[in-house]
Design a protein around this motif. Structure first.
Motif, mmCIF file in Angstrom:
data_model
loop_
_atom_site.group_PDB
_atom_site.id
_atom_site.type_symbol
_atom_site.label_atom_id
_atom_site.label_comp_id
_atom_site.label_asym_id
_atom_site.label_seq_id
_atom_site.Cartn_x
_atom_site.Cartn_y
_atom_site.Cartn_z
ATOM 1 N N ASP A 74 0.857 -1.182 0.000
ATOM 2 C CA ASP A 74 0.000 0.000 0.000
ATOM 3 C C ASP A 74 0.898 1.238 0.000
ATOM 4 O OD1 ASP A 74 -1.530 2.287 1.208
ATOM 5 O OD2 ASP A 74 -3.142 0.798 1.201
ATOM 6 N N ARG A 75 0.911 1.968 -1.110
ATOM 7 C CA ARG A 75 1.807 3.124 -1.242
ATOM 8 C C ARG A 75 1.445 4.245 -0.269
ATOM 9 N NH1 ARG A 75 5.182 3.168 -5.436
ATOM 10 N NH2 ARG A 75 4.976 1.518 -7.011
ATOM 11 N N ALA A 76 0.164 4.442 -0.037
ATOM 12 C CA ALA A 76 -0.242 5.528 0.857
ATOM 13 C C ALA A 76 0.203 5.266 2.288
ATOM 14 C CB ALA A 76 -1.755 5.703 0.797
ATOM 15 N N LEU A 77 0.143 4.013 2.711
ATOM 16 C CA LEU A 77 0.506 3.667 4.082
ATOM 17 C C LEU A 77 1.975 3.267 4.214
ATOM 18 C CD1 LEU A 77 -2.646 1.591 5.108
ATOM 19 C CD2 LEU A 77 -2.143 3.982 5.634
ATOM 20 N N GLY A 78 2.612 2.961 3.079
ATOM 21 C CA GLY A 78 4.006 2.551 3.117
ATOM 22 C C GLY A 78 4.233 1.208 3.772
ATOM 23 N N ARG A 79 3.297 0.283 3.603
ATOM 24 C CA ARG A 79 3.422 -1.045 4.199
ATOM 25 C C ARG A 79 2.588 -2.044 3.410
ATOM 26 N NH1 ARG A 79 -1.164 -2.649 6.751
ATOM 27 N NH2 ARG A 79 -2.609 -1.077 7.590
#
Length: 493
Positions: free
Chosen positions: A93-98
């Motif tokens: 998940d790019r927005a959450l970075g995980r």
């Protein structure tokens, strides 16, 4: 019902005046059940019975990765990852970075938040709110992704809960569940010690399938499934064969024991379902979420020239290739990888003044030199001549898929997590070719050799139930396997 009536007209027969819909549709997924498992017998129980139905011998999944989450999402949506968004058991998940787990729910912990669209069960309940949909499994993602958005109950085995669990997404916790779980911990019961070793034993032996069989009986009674003329759906995913296959391989003695036990478990499940719906009111589908690669060191694996590669070394080679193409000292191009998806750090393109589409094309060509790679796809530039291009295109969901998609060569197994045993995920026959059987009074018994897809299940059942559930591209409703009465049918008991 409109689609069924139209079909009668096209075939030159009037629709039956009193056709009765099935009281219960039992959808069985056997996790990791390759098509050849049906012929492993001799079976004397449920598998023998189901093989007397409409057996599609050339049925496949046509997406990647061939994993539990995507595979189960296809079964009752009839749609592919490009539509459902289920691009893997997890993704970056790019927005959450995980990493994001496929059935992670931001409100309830677990649920179908990430599943785009609807399932056959959702369509059925929209047509008839009195119909019920229940889904159960040892795995949360299997149960949740077959259930859809509006089920009556979804249950899975949870190690932390020490028994079967659900989530707040599905409403109030069933009042009977705590007592049922307590029963599983009584002396001599499957979870009486509560140890990790015992839990693992449940997952990798016939004990797990037997636990699920007992839960089938419980939910049939608790939710009165098949009790009346309002068609119900019970989806059951038997997960234990997948755990056995991963640890011991599909051709191992342990898998032989597992399948023999499953044969009897399915006989019991069919008996339980018939007791609720009546034999004339029960239809069954048997399929799987994916197949599996033979253990590379086995005779079958050597025949396929299967081999293990280190995933860590593979990803290091990918990073090294990217750095050679466009050096970024002290930084990494590769944010995450979840085969076939490679997620790149897009923020590095600006300082390097890279034309991103051009750079991706260059990277795709350069990565062909990494050991184990057969092809690298740039989303939106799917090569027409590539025989797997369509598979990868229907598996691409922009917000969740990688910047590049890698197809490993046949037989290549990234094995850091599998120093022994085996796994799955590829677009090749050993991972895509699975069991597909329709059984019951509404299906014509026989062997069907034409190509079929697991995505065909939902539109075929939709046609049977008269639901407006059109097939996805490449999928089809198998009218040739449906019984189409030309005279009024007797009411099903």
């Amino acid at each position: 019902m409109r689609r069924l009536a139209l079909l009668f007209v096209l075939l030159g027969a009037g629709p039956p005046a009193a056709w009765a819909a099935p009281r219960l549709i039992l959808v069985i997924s056997v996790d990791q059940m390759r098509a050849d498992f049906l012929d492993r017998g001799p079976y004397q129980g449920g598998l023998k019975t189901l093989k007397e139905g409409a057996v599609f011998t050339d049925a496949h999944h046509v997406h990647v990765p061939t994993e539990t989450g995507p595979g189960h999402s296809v079964i009752l949506t009839g749609r592919f990852p490009a539509t459902t968004g289920i691009v893997g058991n997890d993704w970056y998940d790019r927005a959450l970075g995980r990493r994001m787990y496929v059935v992670e729910d931001s409100v309830h912990g677990k649920g179908p938040e990430h599943l785009q669209g609807y399932t056959l069960g959702d369509a059925l309940k929209a047509k008839d709110p009195l119909s019920k949909v229940v889904s159960i499994s040892l795995k949360d993602r299997s149960a949740i992704l077959m259930a859809g958005k509006r089920p009556d109950a979804v249950l899975w085995l949870d190690r932390k809960a020490g028994g079967f669990a659900t989530s707040g997404y599905y409403g109030a916790r069933p009042a009977w569940l705590d007592a049922y779980n307590a029963m599983l911990k009584t002396p001599g019961a499957p979870l009486d010690s509560g140890t990790t070793e015992q839990f693992n034993n449940v997952l990798t032996t016939p004990v797990g399938d037997a636990m699920l069989r007992d839960l089938v009986k419980e939910v049939l009674e608790r939710y009165e499934l098949g009790h009346d003329e309002h068609t119900d759906i019970l989806a059951v995913s038997f997960s234990a064969p997948d755990y056995v296959g991963h640890e011991f391989g599909p051709d191992s003695p342990e898998m032989g024991v597992q399948l023999a036990a499953l044969d009897q478990v399915l006989a019991d499940v069919l008996t339980q379902a018939e007791a609720r719906a009546g034999k004339a009111g029960l239809d069954v589908v048997l399929t799987a979420d994916h197949g599996v690669l033979p253990v590379p060191e086995s005779a079958q694996g050597r025949q396929l020239k299967a081999r293990r590669i280190s995933e860590a070394r593979f990803l290091a080679a990918v990073e090294s290739t990217m750095q050679t193409l466009a050096p970024v000292p002290g930084r990494r191009w590769l944010l995450a990888a979840n085969f076939p998806h490679l997620y790149l750090d897009r923020s590095l393109a600006g300082p390097k003044k890279l034309d991103w589409p051009s750079f991706l094309n260059q990277a795709a060509k350069a990565l062909l030199g990494v050991d184990g790679v057969a092809q690298v796809y740039v989303p939106g530039a799917w090569p027409a001549a590539d025989p797997y291009s369509d598979v990868f295109q229907r598996s691409y969901f922009p917000d969740r898929s990688g910047d590049l998609l890698v197809r490993l060569a046949p037989g290549v197994l990234p094995s850091d997590d599998y120093a022994v045993g085996t796994s799955h995920g590829a677009p090749y026959e050993y991972d895509t070719h699975v069991a597909l059987v329709f059984w019951g009074p509404d299906f014509k018994p026989g062997v069907y050799k034409a190509k079929a897809e697991v995505a065909d299940i939902a539109p075929t059942l939709g046609m049977l139930l008269g639901l407006d559930y059109p097939a996805a591209a490449t999928a089809t409703a198998h009218a040739e396997a449906l019984v189409l009465p030309t005279a009024p049918a007797e009411a099903k008991p």
